[in-house]
Design an enzyme around this catalytic site. Structure first.
Site, PDB file in Angstrom:
ATOM      1  N   LYS A   8       0.988  -1.365  -0.098  1.00 37.18           N
ATOM      2  CA  LYS A   8       0.136   0.205   0.099  1.00 37.18           C
ATOM      3  C   LYS A   8       0.934   1.183   0.152  1.00 37.18           C
ATOM      4  O   LYS A   8       2.248   1.251   0.431  1.00 37.18           O
ATOM      5  CB  LYS A   8      -1.163   0.039   1.241  1.00 37.18           C
ATOM      6  CG  LYS A   8      -0.223   0.026   2.587  1.00 37.18           C
ATOM      7  CD  LYS A   8       0.169   1.255   2.998  1.00 37.18           C
ATOM      8  CE  LYS A   8       0.792   1.059   4.329  1.00 37.18           C
ATOM      9  NZ  LYS A   8       1.479   2.397   5.195  1.00 37.18           N
ATOM     10  N   ASP A 130      -2.766  -1.588  10.646  1.00 38.37           N
ATOM     11  CA  ASP A 130      -3.187  -1.610   8.873  1.00 38.37           C
ATOM     12  C   ASP A 130      -3.879  -3.008   8.298  1.00 38.37           C
ATOM     13  O   ASP A 130      -4.399  -2.753   6.993  1.00 38.37           O
ATOM     14  CB  ASP A 130      -1.741  -1.473   8.119  1.00 38.37           C
ATOM     15  CG  ASP A 130      -1.216  -0.052   8.502  1.00 38.37           C
ATOM     16  OD1 ASP A 130      -1.697   0.878   8.982  1.00 38.37           O
ATOM     17  OD2 ASP A 130      -0.202   0.202   8.126  1.00 38.37           O
TER      18      ASP A 130
END
Length: 275
Positions: A8, A130
């Site tokens: 990401k 996350d």
């Protein structure tokens, strides 16, 4: 079962507060990209086994191992996890969290456990801030300590050039410096337009690793949609309107920065079950 666990980028990262327990509150635009670790899951009767690069340390401390243990429990079926790393470690690209999410989703499918996405996200939140993002749609606006996730429909650059220096920026160290320097919290706001790719952790990351400033100076000499820092670093990125533009920039930067260069494009989910 083979899975892809995607990396990401934090296209925007604001630090908007700090809880009494010391955890920082953020607002961040997360974007999954097609740079991916490869994971194979092999069913076994009992026990959890992780095979991966030695530099990842003891298997039982790895997020992929811990994800399997959290989902399957002590008395459930077992699994052998084979992990091939392509996402750089300690660069702010979320590889460990992505691995955990992919293992949760993969085991849920492999053993027909029937867990919903929200149930998997709750398990993931107990593993790392996350992890829940990687279990859902991308891009997403992420708030709190990572537990408030809102998928968004926003125009994204077509391609990114990731620039990963040969050193990590450990997240706890960067946040420690953020606090030590008494850097101001940003006001809570809505989703900003991109570019620019702003990141409130930049001053702390460059205090930890001053070399980042020199690398960024070189990157800003290249025509692009903008330059940003992902997470707490150390990965920087440039955004482009096409993959061809990213490839041209990569050619131009070869030999000019001490870093590994990766071209990546946005994907719409944090993982993929390949088969």
């Amino acid at each position: 079962m083979k899975l892809l666990a995607y990396a990401k980028l934090n296209l925007v990262l604001r630090v908007v507060g700090r809880r009494e327990d010391g955890y920082h509150l953020i607002q961040s635009l997360f974007c999954a990209i097609d740079l991916a670790d490869e994971i194979w899951l092999y069913p076994k009767a009992r026990g959890i086994e992780l095979l991966g690069p030695e530099e990842l340390g003891p298997p039982e401390k790895n997020l992929a191992f811990r994800a399997a243990k959290a989902l399957l429990g002590e008395n459930g079926p077992g699994v052998r996890i084979v992990l091939h790393k392509n996402i750089p470690v300690g660069a702010g690209l979320g590889g460990g969290s992505s691995n955990a999410a992919a293992v949760l989703a993969g085991l849920n499918c492999l053993y027909s456990l029937g867990k919903t996405e929200e149930e998997l996200k709750r398990i993931g939140a107990g593993l790392g801030a996350d992890v829940p993002f990687f279990l859902g749609k991308s891009p997403a606006w992420v708030e709190g300590v990572g537990e408030i996730i809102t998928p968004v429909d926003i125009g994204l650059p077509a391609a990114f050039l990731l620039v990963v220096p040969p050193f990590p920026c450990p997240t706890p160290e960067v946040y420690r410096l953020f606090d030590e320097f008494r850097l101001p919290f940003s006001p809570r706001q809505g989703i900003p337009s991109i570019p620019p790719f702003s990141n409130d952790l930049w001053p702390a990351a460059t205090a930890l690793r001053p070399e980042l400033r020199k690398i960024r100076e070189v990157l800003e000499s290249v025509e692009s949609l903008g330059v940003g820092l992902s997470g707490s670093g150390s990965a920087l990125f440039l955004a482009f309107p096409s993959r061809k533009d990213a490839e041209k920039a990569k050619e131009r930067l070869l030999g000019k920065v001490e870093a590994k260069l990766y071209i990546a494009q946005p994907v719409d989910c944090g993982y993929k079950i390949v088969g």
